[in-house]
Design a protein around this motif. Structure first.
Motif, PDB file in Angstrom:
ATOM      1  N   ILE A   2       0.861  -1.189   0.000  1.00 45.36           N
ATOM      2  CA  ILE A   2       0.000   0.000   0.000  1.00 45.36           C
ATOM      3  C   ILE A   2       0.901   1.244   0.000  1.00 45.36           C
ATOM      4  O   ILE A   2       1.776   1.358   0.853  1.00 45.36           O
ATOM      5  N   TRP A   5       2.602   3.200   3.176  1.00 47.44           N
ATOM      6  CA  TRP A   5       2.658   2.287   4.321  1.00 47.44           C
ATOM      7  C   TRP A   5       3.896   1.404   4.208  1.00 47.44           C
ATOM      8  O   TRP A   5       4.319   1.053   3.102  1.00 47.44           O
ATOM      9  N   SER A   7       5.134  -2.340   4.854  1.00 47.80           N
ATOM     10  CA  SER A   7       4.638  -3.693   5.110  1.00 47.80           C
ATOM     11  C   SER A   7       5.816  -4.625   5.327  1.00 47.80           C
ATOM     12  O   SER A   7       6.772  -4.616   4.555  1.00 47.80           O
ATOM     13  N   SER A  19       1.475  -3.959   8.754  1.00 51.29           N
ATOM     14  CA  SER A  19       1.804  -2.684   8.107  1.00 51.29           C
ATOM     15  C   SER A  19       1.694  -1.519   9.073  1.00 51.29           C
ATOM     16  O   SER A  19       0.842  -1.520   9.980  1.00 51.29           O
ATOM     17  N   LEU A  20       2.549  -0.522   8.864  1.00 51.96           N
ATOM     18  CA  LEU A  20       2.502   0.709   9.645  1.00 51.96           C
ATOM     19  C   LEU A  20       2.482   1.880   8.672  1.00 51.96           C
ATOM     20  O   LEU A  20       3.198   1.859   7.660  1.00 51.96           O
ATOM     21  N   LYS A  21       1.700   2.897   8.995  1.00 50.40           N
ATOM     22  CA  LYS A  21       1.641   4.077   8.133  1.00 50.40           C
ATOM     23  C   LYS A  21       2.922   4.897   8.320  1.00 50.40           C
ATOM     24  O   LYS A  21       3.342   5.161   9.452  1.00 50.40           O
ATOM     25  N   VAL A  22       3.541   5.266   7.210  1.00 42.35           N
ATOM     26  CA  VAL A  22       4.806   6.014   7.235  1.00 42.35           C
ATOM     27  C   VAL A  22       4.525   7.510   7.147  1.00 42.35           C
ATOM     28  O   VAL A  22       3.855   7.959   6.213  1.00 42.35           O
ATOM     29  N   GLU A  23       5.027   8.270   8.119  1.00 41.16           N
ATOM     30  CA  GLU A  23       4.951   9.733   8.034  1.00 41.16           C
ATOM     31  C   GLU A  23       6.126  10.268   7.215  1.00 41.16           C
ATOM     32  O   GLU A  23       5.984  11.166   6.408  1.00 41.16           O
ATOM     33  N   SER A  41       6.691   6.645  12.070  1.00 39.73           N
ATOM     34  CA  SER A  41       5.372   6.069  11.817  1.00 39.73           C
ATOM     35  C   SER A  41       4.299   6.978  12.403  1.00 39.73           C
ATOM     36  O   SER A  41       4.598   7.877  13.188  1.00 39.73           O
ATOM     37  N   SER A  42       3.050   6.741  12.030  1.00 42.87           N
ATOM     38  CA  SER A  42       1.963   7.581  12.559  1.00 42.87           C
ATOM     39  C   SER A  42       1.640   7.259  14.008  1.00 42.87           C
ATOM     40  O   SER A  42       1.255   8.147  14.765  1.00 42.87           O
ATOM     41  N   THR A 227       4.341  -4.933  17.274  1.00 41.39           N
ATOM     42  CA  THR A 227       4.934  -4.730  15.944  1.00 41.39           C
ATOM     43  C   THR A 227       5.865  -5.868  15.513  1.00 41.39           C
ATOM     44  O   THR A 227       6.498  -5.771  14.466  1.00 41.39           O
TER      45      THR A 227
END
Ligand code: AAT
Length: 291
Positions: A2, A5, A7, A19-23, A41-42, A227
């Protein structure tokens, strides 16, 4: 994959990827051993990734680092000499340093870039390097242990990455044999031992090897780390022949004394969770206790 993100995709956990959302990507590089990445990460703070696999996040690193350290060190009276293999971020050192009985902390990390990056991006983890009892050796943990004189350490903590890449040998029998030799009688080892949900076959092999090598006790404990793959991670805890070690009943509690204020209080570990960590689901108990 995605967009935006991260993964965590690996043959070690086929068919799933947390998965973690990337800032923001803060660092990307390649050391002699692995790809190194740090991102913001968010929801989990900064994240350290090696070869595409999450090693720690600011939000949940306490669970792993406190458990892998205090499970062994609280199980023996007065630990004095401690060896850490891997752990180049410094988090395990930070936890070992809470124990006032400890006089010497050696660490052997293969990758200097992990140490440098941790000091730059994870100061609350890398604070472990500031303790004057710490000596850092950059090199392969396998070779380092072979050169350790017999009976040197009270405890060895193997904070290693997964057995694909530079950590592969840290999961094999000859390595456990060198660990056993490096420990004093009644000394203890605690190694990162993967997930009961994903890696029962790896755990089974480790248990078989450890039962042959460690003539004291051999135990498996686990904890939650959101995580890490499948959200849990386990530890193999063994003792050498000598004064018996009952890992399930810690003789050296840290809760109250908690020591060093500069590191802040313990966030995760306590004596109740120590004992509870050895309770296994039936499917895992069947495999681990049968060996
Ligand atoms: N404390 C963070 C968690 C880790 S770090 C694992 C460390 O082991 C890495 O810094 C890596 O460079 C180091 N390492 C790998 N192989 C060796 C070796 N042969 N000798 C010394 N150090 C080594 C573990 C995260 C677990 C992830 C679970 N999926």
């Amino acid at each position: 994959v995605i967009p935006g993100w991260f993964s965590e995709i690996s043959p070690m956990w086929p068919g799933e990827a947390h998965s973690l959302k990337v800032e923001k990507i803060l660092f990307q590089g390649k050391s002699d051993y692995q790809d190194v990445m740090v991102f913001q990460s968010s929801t989990y703070g900064k994240v350290l990734v090696l070869d595409g696999v999450i090693q720690l996040t600011e939000r949940d690193e306490c669970a792993y680092q406190e458990m892998i350290t205090h499970l062994p060190l609280c199980s023996i009276p007065n630990p004095k000499k401690v060896l850490v293999i891997g752990g180049g971020d410094g988090g395990v050192l930070r936890e070992v340093a809470r124990h006032s009985s400890v006089e010497q902390i050696d660490i052997c990390e293969i990758d200097k870039m992990v140490v440098d990056i941790s000091k730059q991006f994870f100061p609350e983890v890398a604070i472990g390097f500031e303790d004057p009892r710490v000596t850092l050796h950059i090199g392969d943990g396998v070779a380092f242990l072979k050169a350790v004189p017999e009976g040197t350490y009270d405890a060895v903590i193997v904070d290693s990455s997964d057995p694909i890449g530079p950590a592969q040998e840290l999961f094999e029998k000859p390595f456990f044999e060198s660990v056993s030799k490096a420990l004093r009688p009644g000394g203890v080892v605690c190694t990162q031992a993967e997930s009961i949900w994903l890696h029962m076959h790896i755990i089974e092999d480790i248990v078989v090897n450890c039962r042959q090598i460690f003539k004291g006790s051999v135990n498996y404990a686990w904890t939650t780390v959101p995580t890490y793959p499948s959200g849990v991670i386990g530890f193999m805890l063994c003792s050498t022949e000598g004064p018996p070690v009952d890992f399930k009943h810690p003789v050296n509690p840290i809760d109250a004394k908690d020591s060093n204020k500069s590191k802040g209080p313990l966030k995760f570990y306590n004596s109740e969770i120590h004992t509870a960590a050895f309770c296994l689901p039936s499917f895992a108990r069947k495999v681990i206790d049968a060996k």
